[in-house]
Design a protein around this motif. Structure first.
Motif, PDB file in Angstrom:
ATOM      1  N   MET A   1       0.842  -1.172   0.000  1.00 47.65           N
ATOM      2  CA  MET A   1       0.000   0.000   0.000  1.00 47.65           C
ATOM      3  C   MET A   1       0.895   1.245   0.000  1.00 47.65           C
ATOM      4  O   MET A   1       1.552   1.557   0.978  1.00 47.65           O
ATOM      5  N   ALA A   2       0.941   1.951  -1.105  1.00 41.26           N
ATOM      6  CA  ALA A   2       1.781   3.142  -1.239  1.00 41.26           C
ATOM      7  C   ALA A   2       1.112   4.341  -0.573  1.00 41.26           C
ATOM      8  O   ALA A   2      -0.104   4.481  -0.605  1.00 41.26           O
ATOM      9  N   ASP A   3       1.932   5.196   0.042  1.00 36.06           N
ATOM     10  CA  ASP A   3       1.401   6.391   0.715  1.00 36.06           C
ATOM     11  C   ASP A   3       1.086   7.513  -0.260  1.00 36.06           C
ATOM     12  O   ASP A   3       0.396   8.461   0.097  1.00 36.06           O
ATOM     13  N   THR A   4       1.629   7.427  -1.477  1.00 38.12           N
ATOM     14  CA  THR A   4       1.360   8.441  -2.492  1.00 38.12           C
ATOM     15  C   THR A   4       1.106   7.772  -3.840  1.00 38.12           C
ATOM     16  O   THR A   4       1.558   6.654  -4.072  1.00 38.12           O
ATOM     17  N   GLU A   5       0.393   8.466  -4.686  1.00 40.79           N
ATOM     18  CA  GLU A   5       0.197   8.041  -6.074  1.00 40.79           C
ATOM     19  C   GLU A   5       0.314   9.271  -6.953  1.00 40.79           C
ATOM     20  O   GLU A   5      -0.013  10.382  -6.524  1.00 40.79           O
ATOM     21  N   GLN A   6       0.761   9.072  -8.194  1.00 36.46           N
ATOM     22  CA  GLN A   6       0.958  10.177  -9.122  1.00 36.46           C
ATOM     23  C   GLN A   6       0.274   9.913 -10.445  1.00 36.46           C
ATOM     24  O   GLN A   6       0.129   8.768 -10.859  1.00 36.46           O
ATOM     25  N   CYS A   7      -0.089  11.012 -11.088  1.00 36.42           N
ATOM     26  CA  CYS A   7      -0.679  10.951 -12.423  1.00 36.42           C
ATOM     27  C   CYS A   7      -0.155  12.164 -13.188  1.00 36.42           C
ATOM     28  O   CYS A   7      -0.147  13.279 -12.662  1.00 36.42           O
ATOM     29  N   LYS A   8       0.313  11.965 -14.394  1.00 32.41           N
ATOM     30  CA  LYS A   8       0.808  13.076 -15.221  1.00 32.41           C
ATOM     31  C   LYS A   8      -0.365  13.788 -15.872  1.00 32.41           C
ATOM     32  O   LYS A   8      -1.246  13.153 -16.448  1.00 32.41           O
ATOM     33  N   VAL A   9      -0.369  15.123 -15.772  1.00 35.87           N
ATOM     34  CA  VAL A   9      -1.405  15.942 -16.402  1.00 35.87           C
ATOM     35  C   VAL A   9      -0.744  17.120 -17.104  1.00 35.87           C
ATOM     36  O   VAL A   9       0.407  17.459 -16.838  1.00 35.87           O
ATOM     37  N   GLY A  10      -1.495  17.737 -17.990  1.00 34.92           N
ATOM     38  CA  GLY A  10      -1.060  18.952 -18.662  1.00 34.92           C
ATOM     39  C   GLY A  10      -2.110  20.030 -18.458  1.00 34.92           C
ATOM     40  O   GLY A  10      -3.312  19.746 -18.473  1.00 34.92           O
ATOM     41  N   ILE A  11      -1.674  21.250 -18.275  1.00 33.85           N
ATOM     42  CA  ILE A  11      -2.580  22.380 -18.060  1.00 33.85           C
ATOM     43  C   ILE A  11      -2.770  23.107 -19.392  1.00 33.85           C
ATOM     44  O   ILE A  11      -1.803  23.390 -20.102  1.00 33.85           O
ATOM     45  N   LEU A  12      -4.020  23.409 -19.713  1.00 30.31           N
ATOM     46  CA  LEU A  12      -4.345  24.169 -20.921  1.00 30.31           C
ATOM     47  C   LEU A  12      -4.560  25.630 -20.531  1.00 30.31           C
ATOM     48  O   LEU A  12      -5.394  25.947 -19.682  1.00 30.31           O
ATOM     49  N   LEU A  13      -3.795  26.503 -21.167  1.00 25.93           N
ATOM     50  CA  LEU A  13      -3.806  27.920 -20.843  1.00 25.93           C
ATOM     51  C   LEU A  13      -4.018  28.722 -22.121  1.00 25.93           C
ATOM     52  O   LEU A  13      -3.409  28.409 -23.149  1.00 25.93           O
TER      53      LEU A  13
ATOM     54  N   GLU B   1      -0.163  14.708  -7.594  1.00 23.13           N
ATOM     55  CA  GLU B   1       0.240  13.722  -6.599  1.00 23.13           C
ATOM     56  C   GLU B   1      -0.769  13.689  -5.457  1.00 23.13           C
ATOM     57  O   GLU B   1      -1.177  14.730  -4.947  1.00 23.13           O
ATOM     58  N   LEU B   2      -1.169  12.475  -5.082  1.00 20.46           N
ATOM     59  CA  LEU B   2      -2.075  12.279  -3.956  1.00 20.46           C
ATOM     60  C   LEU B   2      -1.272  11.747  -2.783  1.00 20.46           C
ATOM     61  O   LEU B   2      -0.428  10.860  -2.954  1.00 20.46           O
ATOM     62  N   HIS B   3      -1.536  12.289  -1.583  1.00 20.62           N
ATOM     63  CA  HIS B   3      -0.830  11.886  -0.368  1.00 20.62           C
ATOM     64  C   HIS B   3      -1.811  11.300   0.626  1.00 20.62           C
ATOM     65  O   HIS B   3      -2.912  11.829   0.814  1.00 20.62           O
ATOM     66  N   ARG B   4      -1.412  10.251   1.279  1.00 21.58           N
ATOM     67  CA  ARG B   4      -2.262   9.574   2.256  1.00 21.58           C
ATOM     68  C   ARG B   4      -2.738  10.514   3.364  1.00 21.58           C
ATOM     69  O   ARG B   4      -3.870  10.411   3.817  1.00 21.58           O
ATOM     70  N   ALA B   5      -1.914  11.428   3.790  1.00 21.90           N
ATOM     71  CA  ALA B   5      -2.265  12.344   4.878  1.00 21.90           C
ATOM     72  C   ALA B   5      -3.308  13.389   4.462  1.00 21.90           C
ATOM     73  O   ALA B   5      -3.861  14.075   5.314  1.00 21.90           O
ATOM     74  N   GLU B   6      -3.570  13.537   3.168  1.00 20.04           N
ATOM     75  CA  GLU B   6      -4.487  14.563   2.663  1.00 20.04           C
ATOM     76  C   GLU B   6      -5.861  14.018   2.286  1.00 20.04           C
ATOM     77  O   GLU B   6      -6.648  14.715   1.656  1.00 20.04           O
ATOM     78  N   THR B   7      -6.180  12.782   2.672  1.00 20.81           N
ATOM     79  CA  THR B   7      -7.437  12.173   2.220  1.00 20.81           C
ATOM     80  C   THR B   7      -8.673  12.931   2.679  1.00 20.81           C
ATOM     81  O   THR B   7      -9.680  12.960   1.973  1.00 20.81           O
ATOM     82  N   GLU B   8      -8.608  13.557   3.836  1.00 27.75           N
ATOM     83  CA  GLU B   8      -9.770  14.342   4.304  1.00 27.75           C
ATOM     84  C   GLU B   8     -10.055  15.491   3.336  1.00 27.75           C
ATOM     85  O   GLU B   8     -11.205  15.773   3.008  1.00 27.75           O
ATOM     86  N   ALA B   9      -9.010  16.151   2.857  1.00 27.94           N
ATOM     87  CA  ALA B   9      -9.171  17.254   1.906  1.00 27.94           C
ATOM     88  C   ALA B   9      -9.722  16.746   0.578  1.00 27.94           C
ATOM     89  O   ALA B   9     -10.594  17.385  -0.026  1.00 27.94           O
ATOM     90  N   TYR B  10      -9.240  15.596   0.105  1.00 30.82           N
ATOM     91  CA  TYR B  10      -9.736  15.037  -1.151  1.00 30.82           C
ATOM     92  C   TYR B  10     -11.209  14.651  -1.026  1.00 30.82           C
ATOM     93  O   TYR B  10     -11.994  14.878  -1.942  1.00 30.82           O
ATOM     94  N   LEU B  11     -11.569  14.088   0.113  1.00 33.79           N
ATOM     95  CA  LEU B  11     -12.961  13.701   0.349  1.00 33.79           C
ATOM     96  C   LEU B  11     -13.861  14.934   0.351  1.00 33.79           C
ATOM     97  O   LEU B  11     -14.931  14.939  -0.252  1.00 33.79           O
ATOM     98  N   TYR B  12     -13.408  15.992   1.008  1.00 32.80           N
ATOM     99  CA  TYR B  12     -14.160  17.250   1.019  1.00 32.80           C
ATOM    100  C   TYR B  12     -14.341  17.771  -0.411  1.00 32.80           C
ATOM    101  O   TYR B  12     -15.422  18.207  -0.791  1.00 32.80           O
TER     102      TYR B  12
END
Length: 182
Positions: free
Chosen positions: A1-13, A62-73
């Motif tokens: 169980m990894a504490d972080t996960e990543q996904c590559k994205v690009g921003i359109l400006l 990047e998603l961090h295990r310690a930030e799950t409350e913020a993601y849920l919100y």
């Protein structure tokens, strides 16, 4: 169980011609994409007389295990979002004078950047496939902490001393001018 996960994205400006008499153009973040290009510079996607659209270099969301409350919100909000934090470089010679500092799914982290007022923070609608990815991460890592009411310390009023006598008592004892003379 990894504490972080990543996904590559690009921003359109987009750089748009402005109707404002004091500003000739404005920069607007219009979205993000999972179709990223491995590049170090912003890539021009298309250009018309009034609009130029650019794609940022690939950035890690990047998603961090310690930030799950913020993601849920964020996921439970009426408009789930991703937040792009851009830093403006006024001395840049590039076509796009911005650097993508961070992309986050945490509204709490985005608020911290908004409080500093040094960065440009844009809210971008969270695409369904990223929302599913974030939800999966939250489901795997989030644990609801039970609320524990703090008990107050018991204080015995007879033993409790505040230190000096009150200012009114001191003035009475010393006299009205403070010198002890009445």
């Amino acid at each position: 169980m990894a504490d972080t996960e990543q996904c590559k994205v690009g921003i359109l400006l987009e750089r748009r011609v402005s109707d404002n008499q004091w500003v000739d153009h404005e920069w607007v973040t219009i979205g993000l994409t999972l179709d990223v290009v491995d590049s170090d510079d912003w890539m021009l996607l298309y250009e018309t007389g009034t609009v130029s659209r650019f794609l940022s270099p690939a950035v890690d969301l990047e998603l961090h295990r310690a930030e799950t409350e913020a993601y849920l919100y964020n996921l439970q909000s009426p408009e789930p979002s991703v937040f792009a934090v851009l830093r403006h470089d006024e001395e840049s010679e590039e076509a796009v004078p911005f650097e993508v500092h961070v992309v986050t799914a945490s509204p709490y982290e985005a608020q911290d950047y908004l409080d500093s007022s040094e960065e440009h923070v844009d809210r971008i609608a969270l695409p369904a496939e990223l929302a599913a990815w974030v939800q999966e991460f939250v489901d795997e890592h989030h644990t609801q902490e039970e609320f524990k009411k703090r008990r107050r310390d018991k204080v015995s009023m007879e033993e409790h001393k505040f230190g000096q006598e009150s200012l009114a008592e001191l003035r009475k004892r010393m006299g009205s001018d403070g010198s002890g003379n009445v």
